[in-house]
Motif scaffolding. Sequence first.
Motif, short mmCIF file in Angstrom:
data_model
loop_
_atom_site.label_atom_id
_atom_site.label_comp_id
_atom_site.label_asym_id
_atom_site.label_seq_id
_atom_site.Cartn_x
_atom_site.Cartn_y
_atom_site.Cartn_z
N SER A 171 1.00 -1.15 -0.16
CA SER A 171 0.07 0.05 -0.03
C SER A 171 0.73 1.38 -0.04
O SER A 171 0.63 2.12 -0.75
CB SER A 171 -0.98 0.21 1.21
OG SER A 171 -1.77 -1.03 1.25
N PHE A 172 1.77 1.29 1.05
CA PHE A 172 2.84 2.35 0.99
C PHE A 172 3.64 2.62 -0.38
O PHE A 172 3.72 3.83 -1.02
CB PHE A 172 3.81 2.25 1.98
CG PHE A 172 4.44 3.38 2.49
CD1 PHE A 172 4.03 4.25 3.21
CD2 PHE A 172 5.84 3.75 1.86
CE1 PHE A 172 4.77 5.46 3.86
CE2 PHE A 172 6.60 4.87 2.04
CZ PHE A 172 5.91 5.91 3.29
N VAL A 173 4.11 1.40 -0.93
CA VAL A 173 4.78 1.65 -2.25
C VAL A 173 3.85 2.02 -3.32
O VAL A 173 4.47 2.90 -4.07
CB VAL A 173 5.30 0.22 -2.67
CG1 VAL A 173 5.90 0.11 -4.02
CG2 VAL A 173 6.15 -0.40 -1.63
N ASP A 174 2.83 1.81 -3.31
CA ASP A 174 1.83 2.16 -4.39
C ASP A 174 1.45 3.53 -4.41
O ASP A 174 1.43 4.31 -5.42
CB ASP A 174 0.21 1.49 -4.36
CG ASP A 174 0.50 -0.18 -4.78
OD1 ASP A 174 1.34 -0.52 -5.30
OD2 ASP A 174 -0.56 -0.92 -4.41
N LYS A 175 1.55 3.97 -3.11
CA LYS A 175 1.26 5.58 -3.00
C LYS A 175 2.44 6.47 -3.54
O LYS A 175 2.31 7.49 -3.98
CB LYS A 175 1.22 5.82 -1.42
CG LYS A 175 -0.11 5.40 -0.83
CD LYS A 175 -1.53 5.80 -1.53
CE LYS A 175 -2.66 5.47 -0.90
NZ LYS A 175 -2.95 4.17 -0.78
N ILE A 176 3.88 5.63 -3.22
CA ILE A 176 4.98 6.57 -4.00
C ILE A 176 4.89 6.45 -5.24
O ILE A 176 5.21 7.31 -6.12
CB ILE A 176 6.30 5.93 -3.30
CG1 ILE A 176 6.28 6.04 -1.87
CG2 ILE A 176 7.33 6.63 -4.26
CD1 ILE A 176 7.60 5.32 -1.22
N ASN A 177 4.32 5.26 -6.16
CA ASN A 177 4.48 5.24 -7.62
C ASN A 177 3.34 6.24 -7.88
O ASN A 177 3.76 6.68 -9.01
CB ASN A 177 4.17 3.85 -8.05
CG ASN A 177 5.41 2.78 -7.71
OD1 ASN A 177 6.35 3.16 -7.93
ND2 ASN A 177 5.36 1.55 -7.57
N ILE A 178 2.13 6.33 -7.34
CA ILE A 178 1.03 7.14 -8.02
C ILE A 178 1.67 8.54 -7.80
O ILE A 178 1.39 9.39 -8.64
CB ILE A 178 -0.17 6.98 -6.83
CG1 ILE A 178 -0.67 5.65 -7.33
CG2 ILE A 178 -1.20 8.03 -7.36
CD1 ILE A 178 -1.77 5.10 -6.34
N PHE A 179 2.51 8.76 -6.54
CA PHE A 179 3.02 10.31 -6.24
C PHE A 179 4.04 10.63 -7.67
O PHE A 179 3.92 11.57 -8.07
CB PHE A 179 3.48 10.37 -5.03
CG PHE A 179 4.22 11.52 -4.86
CD1 PHE A 179 3.55 12.97 -5.03
CD2 PHE A 179 5.58 11.72 -4.61
CE1 PHE A 179 4.18 14.09 -4.68
CE2 PHE A 179 6.14 12.90 -4.23
CZ PHE A 179 5.57 14.14 -4.35
N ASN A 180 4.77 9.67 -7.71
CA ASN A 180 5.78 9.72 -9.03
C ASN A 180 5.05 10.18 -10.35
O ASN A 180 5.50 10.92 -10.91
CB ASN A 180 6.75 8.57 -9.10
CG ASN A 180 7.84 8.60 -7.94
OD1 ASN A 180 7.84 9.47 -7.17
ND2 ASN A 180 8.29 7.33 -7.64
N ALA A 181 3.98 9.36 -10.70
CA ALA A 181 3.26 9.49 -11.78
C ALA A 181 2.66 10.99 -11.69
O ALA A 181 2.32 11.51 -12.69
CB ALA A 181 2.29 8.30 -11.97
N THR A 204 6.98 3.99 -16.06
CA THR A 204 8.33 3.43 -16.40
C THR A 204 8.66 3.59 -17.57
O THR A 204 9.89 4.03 -18.18
CB THR A 204 8.28 2.01 -16.08
OG1 THR A 204 8.07 1.80 -14.71
CG2 THR A 204 9.64 1.26 -16.51
N GLU A 205 7.46 3.59 -18.83
CA GLU A 205 8.01 3.67 -20.13
C GLU A 205 7.96 5.23 -20.21
O GLU A 205 9.24 5.65 -21.17
CB GLU A 205 6.74 3.41 -20.87
CG GLU A 205 6.54 1.84 -21.23
CD GLU A 205 4.99 1.54 -21.97
OE1 GLU A 205 4.72 2.52 -22.36
OE2 GLU A 205 4.88 0.48 -21.92
N ILE A 206 7.56 6.25 -19.68
CA ILE A 206 7.63 7.63 -19.74
C ILE A 206 9.20 7.89 -19.42
O ILE A 206 9.90 8.58 -20.01
CB ILE A 206 6.78 8.55 -18.91
CG1 ILE A 206 5.39 8.40 -19.61
CG2 ILE A 206 7.17 10.00 -18.89
CD1 ILE A 206 4.15 8.71 -18.73
N GLU A 207 9.51 7.47 -18.08
CA GLU A 207 10.80 7.58 -17.47
C GLU A 207 11.95 7.19 -18.50
O GLU A 207 13.09 7.73 -18.55
CB GLU A 207 10.89 6.95 -16.15
CG GLU A 207 10.16 7.78 -15.06
CD GLU A 207 10.62 9.03 -14.85
OE1 GLU A 207 11.99 9.41 -14.90
OE2 GLU A 207 9.81 10.08 -14.80
#
Length: 252
Positions: A171-181, A204-207
């Motif tokens: 859940s925590f990891v997902d929040k960071i990934n959403i924030f990065n996006a 990931t593709e965009i990065e």
Amino acid sequence: MIHKLYEKMNIPKDCEVGNTIFKKLFYENANMNVKDKDIFTNHIDKILWKYSFKEDNLNIKPYKTEELDYEEIAVIEVLLNDDKKYKRIAEIIQNTIPYPLILVFVKEDKILLNTANKRVNKVDISKNTVEDYIYSPWINLLNLKYNEEKFLESLNIKEFSFINIYKFYCSFVDKINIFNASNITGDFDNLKNKDIEEVNTLNTEIENLNLKVEKLRGDLKKEQHFNKRLDINIKIKNIESKRNNLIEKLKA
């Protein structure tokens, strides 16, 4: 200012640890070369074990399989003198401490969060294989952007999955990934309602495309021949067009 983060996380008092982790632990247990020791000596002010999430204090079941061992999550705060080598510091800490970790890097009024997936090392079960390091950008707690506010609000642990410790960590990891996006789209709320796998794939593709553009721009600066410069410029435009299409997909 760091208290702003922990207030948003809504962590029960029973989870508090508050112990100092001395650098000696890493000098003696991590595979550190002279450069690594210099980073720890000069770039880190202090390392604190702030909180522990486990069955005893959160009433959440551990999760253990042949590959995964998630019985306790430690929140580690790393107070920095210098913020240039935080990725190497994260790698050393994540590889030395066997628990799943949430690392909170602090430099004055700025914070940066790090997580990593850990799997049981089948060759040496006393060690973990660490992979998929995930970093948030630096966040200035004194000058929060809208999506940063939304991100911090989303870190209320009482709204995480309590199926087991592994799901809680995810859940925590997902929040960071959403924030990065959301740093690409600017809209945290829209992204948190999307399928997380799709968000991660597009992000990931965009990065990756950003890295290609960055490399080509470096090549362009060094290239002297007009025709080759033209060719590089065309490649950059094509990649930027593809990247913009992916960004629109992420926004949709």
